[in-house]
Design a protein around this motif. Structure first.
Motif, PDB file in Angstrom:
ATOM      1  N   HIS A  36       6.422   2.714  -5.995  1.00  0.00           N
ATOM      2  CA  HIS A  36       5.437   2.268  -6.982  1.00  0.00           C
ATOM      3  C   HIS A  36       4.020   2.358  -6.410  1.00  0.00           C
ATOM      4  O   HIS A  36       3.074   2.759  -7.107  1.00  0.00           O
ATOM      5  N   HIS A 278       6.944  -4.774 -12.076  1.00  0.00           N
ATOM      6  CA  HIS A 278       7.815  -3.631 -11.802  1.00  0.00           C
ATOM      7  C   HIS A 278       8.315  -3.633 -10.359  1.00  0.00           C
ATOM      8  O   HIS A 278       9.110  -2.767  -9.989  1.00  0.00           O
ATOM      9  N   HIS A 279       7.870  -4.576  -9.540  1.00  0.00           N
ATOM     10  CA  HIS A 279       8.324  -4.678  -8.157  1.00  0.00           C
ATOM     11  C   HIS A 279       9.539  -5.602  -8.063  1.00  0.00           C
ATOM     12  O   HIS A 279       9.752  -6.456  -8.933  1.00  0.00           O
TER      13      HIS A 279
END
Length: 420
Positions: A36, A278-279
């Motif tokens: 990411h 999103h982590h």
């Protein structure tokens, strides 16, 4: 994170014979978080790893290889020396202004290293300066020892934690650096951790980001007006942080050229923010269960305990773990919380458990650290978890024996023990 995940992690830890509190990094989750980050870097930014948040040389080296960077940020003098000794190819930016005495200690230490020491401070080290007064102290240091110093100016872009404002003091600092044969302007550092925390009634994240970027642009404009249009060429224009780095896009390229982050790669609970949804959490504390207790009682109050249990104020099941009192929150079994019967303990802390959970002695209670920088240093070597097993052990930072204050303190401590 599912029950199956922690059951598999438990099996991997038990197969490795882990019987003390251990910090575990999930390598596969770490890799996904790095991916990411790389997506953002590919928008046109260099990357600087915040070493305090990942204080392990093998861990840093792994991330350096994955992201293609040699840039590190250091916040602690002994750890700066540790990095120089073990990663001599690194380009290091100090993450906070150091007392000039700390810089003098560093150069004393560096001058005593063998000729094989490959680190060249005049090329690879940027000292962070937050005021004209401190700049003059560093200039005097450079003159006393004939040192060439790279100076990065800390600028206040809205956090208000210190640093230069875009005013005459900043212009005077630029002129002082330009007039000195021993000082070089290496860049700016504008930390902006406040951006993701600004509430909506104050304008929220978007307004804070725009304000920060406008302030940063004001500083770069002053550099060009004071030192010339080419003065920005080659400068390190640093910004970003774990909670803000995803916000930087192509519109930011040209204003800043370097983003710093690290905690986002392992995700302590302090970074459970919308910008990092999103982590995945990639670091855990595994604490062995020492004792499982059915219907724990308050000392000298068994009747009151039964009454409190009847009304749900005391658990039907709890466990004592090996250690405790960390900057961390339990994450498995769920729900799970620290029991209030005995208070905090760093020796054997008591945690309430679900009534139906079949936990046993020698299983583990799992925690997520709230931060990484201090918690990583409390457990010895880091256990690297991948493909269902502990594959490696990575050491954390330690203090170089050559650090004068540390060595002196240890000598005094040893002498006191002998005399007692």
């Amino acid at each position: 994170m599912t029950q199956m995940y922690f059951q598999n992690l438990t099996q991997g830890l038990q197969q490795a014979g882990i019987c003390t509190p251990t910090l575990v990094v999930d390598k596969e989750r770490l890799d996904r978080n790095i991916d990411h980050l790389i997506d953002v870097l590919n928008r046109g930014f260099d990357y600087r790893i915040v070493a305090k948040s990942l204080p392990s040389v093998p861990l840093l080296q792994y991330i350096m290889r994955r992201t293609g960077t040699t840039r590190l940020m250091s916040f602690h003098l002994p750890f700066l020396m540790h990095l120089v000794e073990h990663i001599p190819a690194a380009d290091v930016l100090l993450g906070k202004p150091m007392p000039v005495a700390a810089a003098e200690h560093f150069y004393q230490w560096h001058s005593q290293q063998t000729s094989s020491m490959c680190f060249a401070p005049e090329l690879q080290l940027q000292w962070l300066i937050d005021s004209h007064e401190r700049l003059q102290q560093y200039q005097a240091l450079a003159q006393r020892h004939n040192l060439r110093l790279r100076i990065n100016l800390e600028i206040d872009v809205g956090l208000h934690r210190g640093g230069f404002l875009p005013d005459q003091q900043f212009i005077n600092a630029l002129k002082t650096i330009a007039a000195s044969p021993l000082l070089t302007l290496s860049g700016l550092m504008g930390y902006e951790a406040h951006i993701s925390k600004i509430p909506g009634f104050l304008g929220g994240l978007d307004k804070a980001l725009r304000s920060t970027q406008e302030t940063y642009r004001h500083f770069t404009t002053l550099i060009k007006e004071t030192l010339g249009n080419d003065a920005l060429d080659g400068l390190c224009l640093n910004t970003g942080g774990s909670s803000t780095y995803p916000l930087y896009d192509q519109d930011s390229v040209g204003l800043v050229n370097e983003i710093a982050t690290a905690s986002a790669l392992v995700m302590p609970t302090d970074f459970d923010v919308t910008t990092l949804e999103h982590h995945q959490p990639a670091v855990f504390i595994a604490a062995p269960v020492l004792k499982v207790v059915k219907d724990p009682d308050i000392p000298m109050a068994s009747g009151l305990s039964r009454l409190l249990r009847l009304f749900g104020r005391l658990p039907h099941q709890a466990c004592f773990i090996y250690g405790g009192n960390w900057l961390a929150q339990p994450c498995y079994p769920t729900p799970c919380k620290r029991a209030s019967i005995f208070g905090h303990s760093s020796n054997q802390e008591l945690y309430e458990l679900p009534d139906d959970h079949r936990i046993r002695p020698d299983d583990y209670l799992f925690f997520r650290p709230s931060q990484s920088e201090s918690v990583f240093l409390q457990f010895g070597n880091i256990a690297l978890y991948e493909q269902g097993r502990i594959s490696e052990w990575w050491p954390v930072f330690n203090y170089p024996e050559a650090f004068p204050a540390t060595a002196q303190a240890r000598r005094h401590s040893a002498a006191a023990e002998i005399s007692s």
